[in-house]
Write a protein that holds these residues in place. Sequence first.
Motif, short mmCIF file in Angstrom:
data_model
loop_
_atom_site.label_atom_id
_atom_site.label_comp_id
_atom_site.label_asym_id
_atom_site.label_seq_id
_atom_site.Cartn_x
_atom_site.Cartn_y
_atom_site.Cartn_z
N ALA A 35 58.70 61.52 36.80
CA ALA A 35 59.09 62.24 35.59
C ALA A 35 58.23 61.82 34.41
O ALA A 35 57.57 60.78 34.44
CB ALA A 35 60.56 61.96 35.27
N PHE A 37 58.79 61.30 30.24
CA PHE A 37 59.66 61.21 29.08
C PHE A 37 58.77 61.05 27.85
O PHE A 37 57.58 60.75 27.97
CB PHE A 37 60.59 59.99 29.19
N PHE A 47 63.90 63.15 27.88
CA PHE A 47 63.36 63.72 29.11
C PHE A 47 62.45 64.89 28.80
O PHE A 47 62.73 65.70 27.92
CB PHE A 47 64.53 64.19 29.98
N THR A 50 60.50 66.61 35.43
CA THR A 50 60.58 65.81 36.63
C THR A 50 60.12 66.62 37.84
O THR A 50 60.15 67.86 37.81
CB THR A 50 62.00 65.27 36.86
N TYR A 59 61.68 70.42 37.23
CA TYR A 59 62.71 70.75 36.25
C TYR A 59 62.20 70.31 34.89
O TYR A 59 61.59 69.25 34.76
CB TYR A 59 64.02 70.04 36.59
N TYR A 60 62.46 71.14 33.87
CA TYR A 60 61.90 70.89 32.54
C TYR A 60 62.96 70.88 31.46
O TYR A 60 63.97 71.59 31.56
CB TYR A 60 60.87 71.97 32.20
N ALA A 61 62.70 70.14 30.42
CA ALA A 61 63.51 70.25 29.21
C ALA A 61 63.26 71.61 28.59
O ALA A 61 62.15 72.16 28.69
CB ALA A 61 63.14 69.13 28.23
N ILE A 103 67.45 63.36 34.83
CA ILE A 103 66.95 63.58 33.48
C ILE A 103 67.31 62.46 32.52
O ILE A 103 67.07 62.55 31.31
CB ILE A 103 67.46 64.93 32.92
N SER A 104 67.89 61.41 33.04
CA SER A 104 68.26 60.27 32.21
C SER A 104 67.29 59.12 32.44
O SER A 104 66.78 58.94 33.55
CB SER A 104 69.68 59.81 32.55
#
Length: 121
Positions: A35, A37, A47, A50, A59-61, A103-104
């Motif tokens: 990922a 960050f 985040f 990832t 997967y995206y913010a 995502i953490s």
Amino acid sequence: QVQLKESGGGLGQAGGSLQLSCAAAGRAFSNYAMAWFRQAPGKEREFVATITGSGAYTYYAESVKGRFTISRDNAKNTVYLQMNGLKLEDTAVYYCAGRSGGISTTDYGYWGQGTQVTVSS
């Protein structure tokens, strides 16, 4: 244990592009989700994106969706972040992370030292 080292940061112009790389040293790179960050001054680490170990799922913010692309090359033990359409608010230190996925920040046990990205108008 996995050691991660980011590169490719620097100064970019608004609307332009930068590519970050993260080289991993250690075993079984393809077993780990990876990922990116980022942390802006005075803000918490957040985040960005990832990718699963195989590279099949990403997967995206919301803030970067459609502009940034995460990818990986398991033969080179490297993960990338292609950043297009840069915005001033993308300015931050960008960190590469690896381990379980999610995502953490607590989902990841391995971290690089970070690379600065500064976007100018």
